[in-house]
Design a protein around this motif. Sequence first.
Motif, PDB file in Angstrom:
ATOM      1  N   ARG A  29       0.812  -1.232   0.000  1.00 16.46           N
ATOM      2  CA  ARG A  29       0.000   0.000   0.000  1.00 16.46           C
ATOM      3  C   ARG A  29       0.836   1.268   0.000  1.00 16.46           C
ATOM      4  O   ARG A  29       0.323   2.364  -0.255  1.00 16.46           O
ATOM      5  CB  ARG A  29      -0.946  -0.021   1.194  1.00 16.46           C
ATOM      6  N   PHE A  30       2.157   1.132   0.244  1.00 17.40           N
ATOM      7  CA  PHE A  30       3.051   2.297   0.204  1.00 17.40           C
ATOM      8  C   PHE A  30       3.797   2.380  -1.123  1.00 17.40           C
ATOM      9  O   PHE A  30       4.692   3.208  -1.296  1.00 17.40           O
ATOM     10  CB  PHE A  30       4.056   2.240   1.355  1.00 17.40           C
ATOM     11  N   GLY A  31       3.469   1.457  -2.075  1.00 22.35           N
ATOM     12  CA  GLY A  31       4.105   1.470  -3.380  1.00 22.35           C
ATOM     13  C   GLY A  31       5.437   0.750  -3.441  1.00 22.35           C
ATOM     14  O   GLY A  31       6.119   0.781  -4.465  1.00 22.35           O
ATOM     15  N   SER A  32       5.823   0.095  -2.356  1.00 26.01           N
ATOM     16  CA  SER A  32       7.097  -0.629  -2.305  1.00 26.01           C
ATOM     17  C   SER A  32       6.851  -2.122  -2.470  1.00 26.01           C
ATOM     18  O   SER A  32       5.807  -2.647  -2.069  1.00 26.01           O
ATOM     19  CB  SER A  32       7.800  -0.367  -0.976  1.00 26.01           C
ATOM     20  N   TYR A  33       7.824  -2.817  -3.064  1.00 28.67           N
ATOM     21  CA  TYR A  33       7.719  -4.269  -3.181  1.00 28.67           C
ATOM     22  C   TYR A  33       8.133  -4.975  -1.893  1.00 28.67           C
ATOM     23  O   TYR A  33       7.751  -6.121  -1.664  1.00 28.67           O
ATOM     24  CB  TYR A  33       8.601  -4.776  -4.332  1.00 28.67           C
ATOM     25  N   LEU A  34       8.918  -4.288  -1.071  1.00 30.79           N
ATOM     26  CA  LEU A  34       9.412  -4.874   0.180  1.00 30.79           C
ATOM     27  C   LEU A  34       8.517  -4.481   1.345  1.00 30.79           C
ATOM     28  O   LEU A  34       8.284  -3.293   1.596  1.00 30.79           O
ATOM     29  CB  LEU A  34      10.843  -4.407   0.475  1.00 30.79           C
ATOM     30  N   THR A  35       8.007  -5.476   2.049  1.00 27.84           N
ATOM     31  CA  THR A  35       7.232  -5.237   3.268  1.00 27.84           C
ATOM     32  C   THR A  35       8.040  -5.732   4.459  1.00 27.84           C
ATOM     33  O   THR A  35       8.329  -6.933   4.559  1.00 27.84           O
ATOM     34  CB  THR A  35       5.885  -5.993   3.241  1.00 27.84           C
ATOM     35  N   PRO A  36       8.482  -4.832   5.348  1.00 30.99           N
ATOM     36  CA  PRO A  36       9.261  -5.276   6.503  1.00 30.99           C
ATOM     37  C   PRO A  36       8.526  -6.345   7.308  1.00 30.99           C
ATOM     38  O   PRO A  36       7.322  -6.215   7.568  1.00 30.99           O
ATOM     39  CB  PRO A  36       9.441  -3.993   7.320  1.00 30.99           C
ATOM     40  N   SER A  37       9.232  -7.403   7.664  1.00 34.18           N
ATOM     41  CA  SER A  37       8.621  -8.499   8.445  1.00 34.18           C
ATOM     42  C   SER A  37       8.643  -8.118   9.924  1.00 34.18           C
ATOM     43  O   SER A  37       9.342  -8.711  10.746  1.00 34.18           O
ATOM     44  CB  SER A  37       9.378  -9.810   8.196  1.00 34.18           C
ATOM     45  N   VAL A  38       7.866  -7.105  10.235  1.00 30.86           N
ATOM     46  CA  VAL A  38       7.804  -6.554  11.584  1.00 30.86           C
ATOM     47  C   VAL A  38       6.337  -6.403  11.978  1.00 30.86           C
ATOM     48  O   VAL A  38       5.509  -6.005  11.150  1.00 30.86           O
ATOM     49  CB  VAL A  38       8.516  -5.187  11.682  1.00 30.86           C
ATOM     50  N   VAL A  39       6.040  -6.737  13.227  1.00 32.14           N
ATOM     51  CA  VAL A  39       4.666  -6.632  13.747  1.00 32.14           C
ATOM     52  C   VAL A  39       4.701  -5.818  15.036  1.00 32.14           C
ATOM     53  O   VAL A  39       5.609  -5.982  15.860  1.00 32.14           O
ATOM     54  CB  VAL A  39       4.072  -8.031  14.023  1.00 32.14           C
ATOM     55  N   SER A  40       3.715  -4.952  15.189  1.00 36.66           N
ATOM     56  CA  SER A  40       3.638  -4.142  16.403  1.00 36.66           C
ATOM     57  C   SER A  40       2.188  -4.094  16.883  1.00 36.66           C
ATOM     58  O   SER A  40       1.249  -4.177  16.088  1.00 36.66           O
ATOM     59  CB  SER A  40       4.147  -2.720  16.139  1.00 36.66           C
ATOM     60  N   LEU A  41       2.027  -3.970  18.183  1.00 36.67           N
ATOM     61  CA  LEU A  41       0.699  -3.862  18.792  1.00 36.67           C
ATOM     62  C   LEU A  41       0.411  -2.393  19.062  1.00 36.67           C
ATOM     63  O   LEU A  41       1.142  -1.730  19.821  1.00 36.67           O
ATOM     64  CB  LEU A  41       0.653  -4.668  20.099  1.00 36.67           C
ATOM     65  N   GLY A  50       4.570  -4.099   8.856  1.00 37.87           N
ATOM     66  CA  GLY A  50       5.350  -3.453   7.805  1.00 37.87           C
ATOM     67  C   GLY A  50       6.063  -2.198   8.242  1.00 37.87           C
ATOM     68  O   GLY A  50       6.654  -2.146   9.335  1.00 37.87           O
ATOM     69  N   GLU A  51       6.010  -1.165   7.392  1.00 40.94           N
ATOM     70  CA  GLU A  51       6.776   0.064   7.633  1.00 40.94           C
ATOM     71  C   GLU A  51       6.424   0.719   8.959  1.00 40.94           C
ATOM     72  O   GLU A  51       7.309   1.158   9.704  1.00 40.94           O
ATOM     73  CB  GLU A  51       6.528   1.059   6.482  1.00 40.94           C
ATOM     74  N   VAL A  52       5.138   0.801   9.246  1.00 43.04           N
ATOM     75  CA  VAL A  52       4.712   1.450  10.497  1.00 43.04           C
ATOM     76  C   VAL A  52       5.257   0.680  11.696  1.00 43.04           C
ATOM     77  O   VAL A  52       5.784   1.271  12.648  1.00 43.04           O
ATOM     78  CB  VAL A  52       3.170   1.523  10.563  1.00 43.04           C
ATOM     79  N   ALA A  53       5.148  -0.642  11.644  1.00 40.41           N
ATOM     80  CA  ALA A  53       5.644  -1.463  12.746  1.00 40.41           C
ATOM     81  C   ALA A  53       7.153  -1.342  12.888  1.00 40.41           C
ATOM     82  O   ALA A  53       7.686  -1.342  14.011  1.00 40.41           O
ATOM     83  CB  ALA A  53       5.246  -2.919  12.508  1.00 40.41           C
ATOM     84  N   LYS A  54       7.864  -1.211  11.768  1.00 42.55           N
ATOM     85  CA  LYS A  54       9.329  -1.084  11.826  1.00 42.55           C
ATOM     86  C   LYS A  54       9.741   0.197  12.544  1.00 42.55           C
ATOM     87  O   LYS A  54      10.705   0.209  13.326  1.00 42.55           O
ATOM     88  CB  LYS A  54       9.900  -1.104  10.406  1.00 42.55           C
ATOM     89  N   GLU A  55       9.029   1.282  12.284  1.00 46.56           N
ATOM     90  CA  GLU A  55       9.327   2.546  12.975  1.00 46.56           C
ATOM     91  C   GLU A  55       9.106   2.401  14.484  1.00 46.56           C
ATOM     92  O   GLU A  55       9.826   2.986  15.294  1.00 46.56           O
ATOM     93  CB  GLU A  55       8.458   3.671  12.408  1.00 46.56           C
ATOM     94  N   ARG A  56       8.107   1.600  14.855  1.00 44.29           N
ATOM     95  CA  ARG A  56       7.785   1.439  16.274  1.00 44.29           C
ATOM     96  C   ARG A  56       8.783   0.532  17.005  1.00 44.29           C
ATOM     97  O   ARG A  56       8.729   0.434  18.226  1.00 44.29           O
ATOM     98  CB  ARG A  56       6.358   0.890  16.407  1.00 44.29           C
ATOM     99  N   LEU A  57       9.677  -0.145  16.251  1.00 40.85           N
ATOM    100  CA  LEU A  57      10.729  -0.919  16.925  1.00 40.85           C
ATOM    101  C   LEU A  57      11.583  -0.018  17.805  1.00 40.85           C
ATOM    102  O   LEU A  57      12.082  -0.444  18.857  1.00 40.85           O
ATOM    103  CB  LEU A  57      11.627  -1.612  15.887  1.00 40.85           C
ATOM    104  N   VAL A  58      11.741   1.237  17.370  1.00 38.90           N
ATOM    105  CA  VAL A  58      12.537   2.197  18.142  1.00 38.90           C
ATOM    106  C   VAL A  58      11.679   2.929  19.165  1.00 38.90           C
ATOM    107  O   VAL A  58      12.042   3.047  20.340  1.00 38.90           O
ATOM    108  CB  VAL A  58      13.213   3.211  17.194  1.00 38.90           C
ATOM    109  N   THR A  59      10.497   3.367  18.747  1.00 42.52           N
ATOM    110  CA  THR A  59       9.661   4.168  19.654  1.00 42.52           C
ATOM    111  C   THR A  59       8.906   3.303  20.665  1.00 42.52           C
ATOM    112  O   THR A  59       8.646   3.743  21.785  1.00 42.52           O
ATOM    113  CB  THR A  59       8.649   5.000  18.847  1.00 42.52           C
ATOM    114  N   HIS A  60       8.538   2.078  20.266  1.00 41.34           N
ATOM    115  CA  HIS A  60       7.792   1.183  21.159  1.00 41.34           C
ATOM    116  C   HIS A  60       8.390  -0.235  21.095  1.00 41.34           C
ATOM    117  O   HIS A  60       7.747  -1.183  20.607  1.00 41.34           O
ATOM    118  CB  HIS A  60       6.305   1.135  20.765  1.00 41.34           C
TER     119      HIS A  60
END
Length: 594
Positions: A29-41, A50-60
Amino acid sequence: MAVIGIDLGTTNSLGAVFRDGQVELIPNRFGSYLTPSVVSLGEGGEILVGEVAKERLVTHPKQSAASFKKDMGTKKAKVLGNKKFLPEELSSFVIRSIVEDAELYLKEEIEEAIISVPAYFHDKQRVATKQAGTLAGVTVKRIINEPSAAALASYFHAQQEQIYLIFDFGGGTFDISIVECFDTMVEILSVSGDNHLGGDDFHEIMVEAFLAEHGLIRNAVTDKEYAVLLRRAEICKQRLTAETAARMSAVIAGRTYQSEFTNRRLMDESAVILGKIKKVMGRALEDSGLAMRDIDVVVMVGGSSKMPLIQSYLRHLFQQAPFVVGNCDEMVVRGLGILCAVKERDEAVRDYVLTDICPFTLGTSVFNRADAENCYMAPIIERNTVLPCSKVRRFYTVFDNQTKIDISILQGEHPYADDNLCLEKMCIRVPGKKSGEESVDLRFTYDINGILIVDITVVSTGKTVSRVISQDMDEREIEYRMRELERLKVHPKDISENRLMLERLKSLYEEVPTYMREQVRDFIVCFDRLLSEQNPRQIQKYLEFLEQTLEQYESYDPFEHRMEFDAYNDADDAGWDEDDAFEVKEEDDRVWTS
């Protein structure tokens, strides 16, 4: 409804489909072929991928998880907030995200997915991957080894018959496959790997070096600061793919620290990782029976293969082998896209055949007379055996008046039974007689879809107990595959062309002059040994060798000339080591089991 391929990676995941004669990668949905294998609650309990969850690896960091692919097939739960998730549950969220992106992009429902796994994944890890697909709401009938898919993609593109070494170095797993490609065949010769070695290990080494350089200890760094350090290390490593040097900086306890990394420094710091890589590659080459000089092309797969350090190290090892780098991230998923077309019988690729092999040895436990509590592992199907296959071994009772035999179905390479993965346990009754007078034939029949059929036959009575060990297939599919595999349950000694060759050899032994008899006897000994090992590929190769050689023997005319046995002298060229092939074993090779 469409069939898609999913490369479920440790770091990133991708999807692909085959349309209009070519592979199409599926954008997220972000136009990228790569989806980060990351999950966040999320704060409201929602699952973010994906991307949103990857950013939260640092913040949460306590609400987020990555690299859970390494734990597939285990009960190692990840705690996100106040909830626990098994690795296959986390993986299902990633699969579901890719399926949803595919349905949006293709504008049709996804019926089925073919998912790739590291070649060195064992049975429980493969089962967990299928379960992840089920949890995501998609049918997964086929699991494919990542290097096999990459080999198919390379061959489909190059259309050149060659021997490939697939170097698959991802974020958390490492695989080597030796692959021979010819005509429409992609034949896997050997695999080796390490499920806990990948690009992420460089991040950890860089962080350790960073802390050591500044006199810091791990316990003094908070979880959030350590997550930042890992992210900075990843960015620094990525910069080194295009730059000669890169700076890594981080704020720890309110103070800013900075270090400079070069590829030379990274190589020095990573000597242990490079040693592990070399060991895995060496094992794959040994199992294939090939040397480095026999490799035509080295194909680089996985995001971590982009590292100049890795490519430089491989060029040093191989000296002359050409490399195919391309887009390392996309090689596996492109092969999966082609496999989707093969499954749907697309005209462009329907004749392609991808063979596979057994990545781990399958066997059973046998009695250890020196230590009854520590049984040995007795191999039945050796690793790197071509699939599908069926092999049988005979085992004997240990004690007088023994009335039952316990059978453990094991997977692994360790000499002691308990160190291997136990897939199943079975028990069969036998008549009580003196030790060694009763025996059972244990047959393993294994196919590329993960079905292992175990047949235990009491030799004296003919009674057979069977068990199907499958990767969660439905009963109808298991019944179909069992019917398909029945034809494999014939010992090579009973196959007509093998019996004919033995009769020809025996007849030739009687007819040739005495000075030739030892050579013909050596052929018989070697062929008998190969038949007992039940390896179809080796038997077929030796049959071809014998066909060529026997023509010279059988056409020999003593009135014309004394023949030179060039075919026999060139046995090495046909792939046979005389010293090994013609060794006769005189000792008792019976195996005792309790």
